[in-house]
Motif scaffolding. Sequence first.
Motif, mmCIF file in Angstrom:
data_model
loop_
_atom_site.group_PDB
_atom_site.id
_atom_site.type_symbol
_atom_site.label_atom_id
_atom_site.label_comp_id
_atom_site.label_asym_id
_atom_site.label_seq_id
_atom_site.Cartn_x
_atom_site.Cartn_y
_atom_site.Cartn_z
ATOM 1 N N GLY A 79 44.879 35.695 31.295
ATOM 2 C CA GLY A 79 44.160 36.500 30.209
ATOM 3 C C GLY A 79 42.543 36.704 30.859
ATOM 4 O O GLY A 79 42.116 36.366 31.761
ATOM 5 N N PHE A 80 41.967 38.008 30.195
ATOM 6 C CA PHE A 80 40.847 38.289 30.583
ATOM 7 C C PHE A 80 39.715 37.288 30.036
ATOM 8 O O PHE A 80 39.638 37.029 28.998
ATOM 9 N N GLU A 81 38.882 37.109 30.878
ATOM 10 C CA GLU A 81 37.500 36.107 30.503
ATOM 11 C C GLU A 81 36.504 36.937 30.004
ATOM 12 O O GLU A 81 36.358 38.271 30.085
ATOM 13 N N LEU A 82 35.616 36.265 29.306
ATOM 14 C CA LEU A 82 34.396 37.066 28.808
ATOM 15 C C LEU A 82 33.558 38.085 29.631
ATOM 16 O O LEU A 82 33.451 38.948 29.428
ATOM 17 N N GLN A 83 33.436 37.396 30.839
ATOM 18 C CA GLN A 83 32.658 38.512 31.831
ATOM 19 C C GLN A 83 33.264 39.659 32.374
ATOM 20 O O GLN A 83 32.613 40.513 33.013
ATOM 21 N N GLN A 84 34.673 39.515 32.012
ATOM 22 C CA GLN A 84 35.195 40.779 32.473
ATOM 23 C C GLN A 84 35.395 41.823 31.445
ATOM 24 O O GLN A 84 36.149 43.027 31.652
ATOM 25 N N ILE A 85 34.991 41.592 30.153
ATOM 26 C CA ILE A 85 35.227 42.302 29.214
ATOM 27 C C ILE A 85 34.842 43.671 29.137
ATOM 28 O O ILE A 85 35.347 44.625 29.006
ATOM 29 N N LYS A 86 33.554 43.881 29.710
ATOM 30 C CA LYS A 86 32.819 45.277 29.920
ATOM 31 C C LYS A 86 33.474 46.023 30.702
ATOM 32 O O LYS A 86 33.829 47.310 30.571
ATOM 33 N N GLU A 87 33.899 45.328 31.866
ATOM 34 C CA GLU A 87 34.657 46.395 32.847
ATOM 35 C C GLU A 87 36.234 46.775 32.291
ATOM 36 O O GLU A 87 36.536 47.727 32.600
ATOM 37 N N LEU A 88 36.932 45.727 31.342
ATOM 38 C CA LEU A 88 38.065 46.129 30.805
ATOM 39 C C LEU A 88 37.848 47.191 30.118
ATOM 40 O O LEU A 88 38.452 47.846 29.717
ATOM 41 N N ALA A 89 36.728 47.192 29.187
ATOM 42 C CA ALA A 89 36.733 48.118 28.036
ATOM 43 C C ALA A 89 36.343 49.545 28.712
ATOM 44 O O ALA A 89 37.024 50.635 28.356
ATOM 45 N N SER A 90 35.848 49.562 30.042
ATOM 46 C CA SER A 90 35.705 50.659 30.726
ATOM 47 C C SER A 90 37.046 51.483 31.303
ATOM 48 O O SER A 90 37.138 52.708 31.079
ATOM 49 N N LEU A 91 37.790 50.673 31.499
ATOM 50 C CA LEU A 91 39.181 51.094 32.253
ATOM 51 C C LEU A 91 39.972 51.536 30.768
ATOM 52 O O LEU A 91 40.934 52.288 31.257
ATOM 53 N N LEU A 92 39.872 50.863 29.704
ATOM 54 C CA LEU A 92 40.462 51.317 28.609
ATOM 55 C C LEU A 92 40.392 52.461 27.826
ATOM 56 O O LEU A 92 41.091 53.222 27.159
ATOM 57 N N LYS A 93 39.222 53.168 28.447
ATOM 58 C CA LYS A 93 38.906 54.452 27.927
ATOM 59 C C LYS A 93 39.713 55.707 28.743
ATOM 60 O O LYS A 93 39.189 56.350 29.341
#
Length: 816
Positions: free
Chosen positions: A587-601
């Motif tokens: 699973g994704f950890e908190l510090q990865q969420i912004k990068e994840l959000a960017s990729l999901l766009k």
Amino acid sequence: MSKADTYTIEQISEIVGGKVVLFDKEVMIKNLVIDSRTLINAPNALFFAIKAQRNGHQFIANAYQNGIRNFVVSEDINYEKYPETNWIKVGDVLSALQRLATYHRSAHQLEVIGITGSNGKTIVKEWLYQLLSADYNVVRSPKSYNSQLGVPLSVWQINDSHNLGIFEAGISTTGEMKQLASIIQPSIGILTNIREAHDEGFTNKVEKLREKLQLFEGVQTFIYSPEYILAEVALPGKQKFTWSFSQPADLQILEVSNEGTNTVLKAEYAEEQIGIIIPFTDAAAIENTVICWATLLAMGYETEEAAFRLSKLVKVGMRLQLINGIDHCSLIDDSYSADISSLSIALDFLNQQNQHAKRTLILSDLHETGKSADELYQEISILLKQKKINRLVGIGEQITAHQHLFEIEKSFFNDTSDFLAQVGQHNFNNETILIKGARKFGFEQVVKRLAQKVHDTVLEVNLNALLANLQFYKAKLAPGVKTMAMVKAFSYGSGSFEIANLLQYHKVDYLAVAYVDEGIALRKAGISLPIMVMSPEPSAFDAMLRYQLEPEIYSLEVLQSFLHFLPEQVSHFPIHIKLDTGMHRLGFELQQIKELASLLKTEKLKVVSIFTHLVATDDEQHDEFTKLQVSKYEEMYGVLTSSLAYQPIKHVLNTSGISRWPNYQFDMVRVGIGLYGFDAALAKGELQTVAALKTTVSQIKQLQPNETVGYGRRGSLPNGGQIATVKIGYADGYSRAFGNGVGKMLVDGELVPTVGSICMDMCMLDVTGLDVAVGDEVIVFNEEHSIVDLAKEIHTIPYEILTNVSQRVKRVYYYE
């Protein structure tokens, strides 16, 4: 539970009346008991000392010894002999039970279908359960609980989660139905038929009809066939729905034709011709299906939906059962009831069996016919001639006295034991044998003697129990909350598409598997539900796309690989995002969420759901950590969705979470091992046992003192004794850790230990002092000796025991 679901002993005493002696007036009563041997949750059970064939008062001491502390009696009892007990003394114990059931029923507002008739009640009830449980949380009569005693026990099962009840009512004489009607209080009434069963309790069939119709006084809808309305009688029901094979009716059957193992029915309904195809060919099943068809239409189901559901009906295993017999015979087990009408139907079924040229009938005396013995057996003789029966074996004094009427190959015996003593002399070979007997003759012994022994190790999977567990969890959910069912690891060892088909039919919203190949197998088996794959491998991305499987994305690497793989023309492909809030597995950890959000766009993907895995929802000592996990999840979910133009499904709860954390249901829950009867957050008995692993004895050996058993000479019986070798080993999933007395199995109802090491294909048990024979059944686990017990024996968890059962073990699925 709500107040309408459970009662204190004091409240029950007020409901049923009578004199009370209460040690603890606040004890909660959950179970009603009439048999001192069949106890569930003894401290919260209430024993009714019913006077029937046996006087229940004679078993009070046994009930007390087994843990019962609450009693309803009608005789004087020396209460001092039973310390710390509660007593309610009434004039009539059965009436008290019925008053309690009537009160309990009145406390619940639900639709209730009441069923009565001469034949078919139980089958119609069970088929309606199959047909309607996708839309309702159904409570129904267990087995054939339709008597003055069985009906109140059935109705007691109602709780606030149920929105449909299906109860059957049976009577044998006048004056009985009024009481059952007050207990059941049906809103929909079904009269199956009027035939010879229990005729002796009535002056004529019209009197019997009038008595049965009392069940339906006050119903909204009455469903019946005019063929069985034998006189001008006032019919109940504000609305009426009729069916018939021969007369004008709301559902008029026009044509019945066989197509192999199926039957095609054509009918006229609402001035249109409609049809169904059902997987049965015997006359009884066809009539029962038509009754169910009429019920679905009367309840407002569309004709297409009714036809689809009826085509999926599964045979109920409590009537005509076809099984393999000894010496290449086929057995038809109809030892459930015996009257002239059901005999005729059973003979029709016998005549459908073409695997053997010779047809044999084993028949007991028939008692409940309303005919003289001369009339009855003359009629049976003519019937056997019409049905071209080759041989008759008659058991009972009456049929023996009329043996001169039968002009076929024949033999007669005064009782069942007489027949069993001579069965070897009758050369049953390569024939189809119908076994038809009244209950009092105990023809189950005949079936056992003539049935072919089954030697395979088998995992029996009770689909009814699995469905009940599903409904148990669904009943806990707030309106609109979806359900994802975990069917990974071959449905925890219980099966693949067999389980998924049931879950799909009963409208779970999602399935989840561990690997792509599991999802492909489900797709090939016709499963159309959305399927989440929890461990998507890049090598299988192409297969996921072809089979419309939805990956769980748990890392940036997996996400980037999947985006790189997706063809240009693909858009909005469904994925599921897993967040790590404390499991520290995937699973994704908190510090990865912004990068994840960017990729999901991206237009290529559609985030269907965002979820996390709670690590200890069943354990109270970790409740603060559970709350911390949910808090982290909500924070991470908020960051992700702030960059999306939509709100993906939120889900965090697993099986135990559903039981303990209702505030965290969000949009969906995931139910896994709970479907199969295990939830560490629940008390024993709240879920039903789904699986039973059974094997058989291969050989019996007598050991001298200190002789050794098995590899490495690790097993021995210091005093000598008897061992049984059974057909299960570590290649079947029975771990070597169970060796040398650690593991135990049930043999003849007794728990016996293993002896020596567990071998690849077999193991040995100490059966000293037991009457055991080659071929006897051995139970590895069931509801009595549970998977939880096995897990404790080798210090593991139930998941491991169940999923370790190997694929070479035959699965048998039954739906009663």
